[in-house]
Scaffold this active site. Sequence first.
Site, PDB file in Angstrom:
ATOM      1  N   SER A  39      46.379  52.147  90.323  1.00  0.00           N
ATOM      2  CA  SER A  39      45.067  51.970  89.710  1.00  0.00           C
ATOM      3  C   SER A  39      45.098  52.447  88.249  1.00  0.00           C
ATOM      4  O   SER A  39      45.923  51.995  87.458  1.00  0.00           O
ATOM      5  CB  SER A  39      44.004  52.679  90.544  1.00  0.00           C
ATOM      6  OG  SER A  39      42.725  52.169  90.299  1.00  0.00           O
ATOM      7  N   ASP A 183      43.771  46.861  94.804  1.00  0.00           N
ATOM      8  CA  ASP A 183      43.974  48.215  94.281  1.00  0.00           C
ATOM      9  C   ASP A 183      44.963  49.048  95.105  1.00  0.00           C
ATOM     10  O   ASP A 183      44.846  49.140  96.323  1.00  0.00           O
ATOM     11  CB  ASP A 183      42.618  48.929  94.260  1.00  0.00           C
ATOM     12  CG  ASP A 183      42.601  50.160  93.372  1.00  0.00           C
ATOM     13  OD1 ASP A 183      43.499  51.002  93.510  1.00  0.00           O
ATOM     14  OD2 ASP A 183      41.680  50.278  92.546  1.00  0.00           O
TER      15      ASP A 183
END
Length: 304
Positions: A39, A183
């Site tokens: 991320s 993610d």
Amino acid sequence: MSKFGLALGGGGARGLAHIGVLKVLDTEKIKINSITGCSMGAIVGGLYAYFGNAKQVEDFILQAINNPEFEKFSLYALNNNNIEPDKNYFEKFFDYIGSRLIAIKSLESTSYFDEDFTNRTFNFIPDAQIQNLKINFSAITTDLISGEEINLTKGSLRDVLRASSAIPGIFPPVKFDNYLLVDGSISESVPVSKVKEIGADKVLAVDVTRQLKITGTPKNIFEILYRTEDITSYHLSLERLKEADLIIRPQVKNLTWADFNSVQDIIKKGEIATEEMIPEIKKMIFKDPFIQKIKNLIKPLAGK
């Protein structure tokens, strides 16, 4: 000298503390062999592997945050005083745009932001091949099809970082080879073991996960789901961090995912936390593993 690696965790704006960590390591002329991030940790780490120094990463990120395109995310609005500070990103985002709008969009799309908007947003990232960067780099993502954690070690930096930061329901999943990626924080919080896979033998982990606070009794289904997500993430972080040789915890756990208006303060907190750890970092890196093995063999004999 050990091959020094960094494991950079996710956390939205809190992840900008990674820049402060890198700035201090640059000042101390500590060479980084490998970086793995997920991320925001992937974004900062990938840009550092591309530029080769933290100052350029800082300037690049500040320019991106001040770009009018970034303001279209309305992230600053998620920080207003009318929203409870302990809510996680999904709660704040859904509160802000309204549950009715979400219900309508969820029937028509797999994400709130469409492909065109997401492409324009991530166009600021250099389109370089990560296997050719100045520093070994990889990014953690999660495959929606298999549920597997994927450590991307090749491909376009732009595509890799977009996949690692594709928040489910907010950004569209990224098609990459045979994967459908979202993610990396879904499956990995601080990727210590993965940075060892790309060459590091000593790992410094930077933990910017949100603080797990005691809360009141959940009042509905959504509050239960949000709370279980926080608990899972917290305990996953604790488990992953056991594999690190050293851990830096910048004092940002009280900040929200969307605190991008505090960028300078967040970076500074990363610097402060790293400066305090420099003696331990140098001791870890410059400890000769061969000499250490000899000492371990001699120690029992010395006691006889």
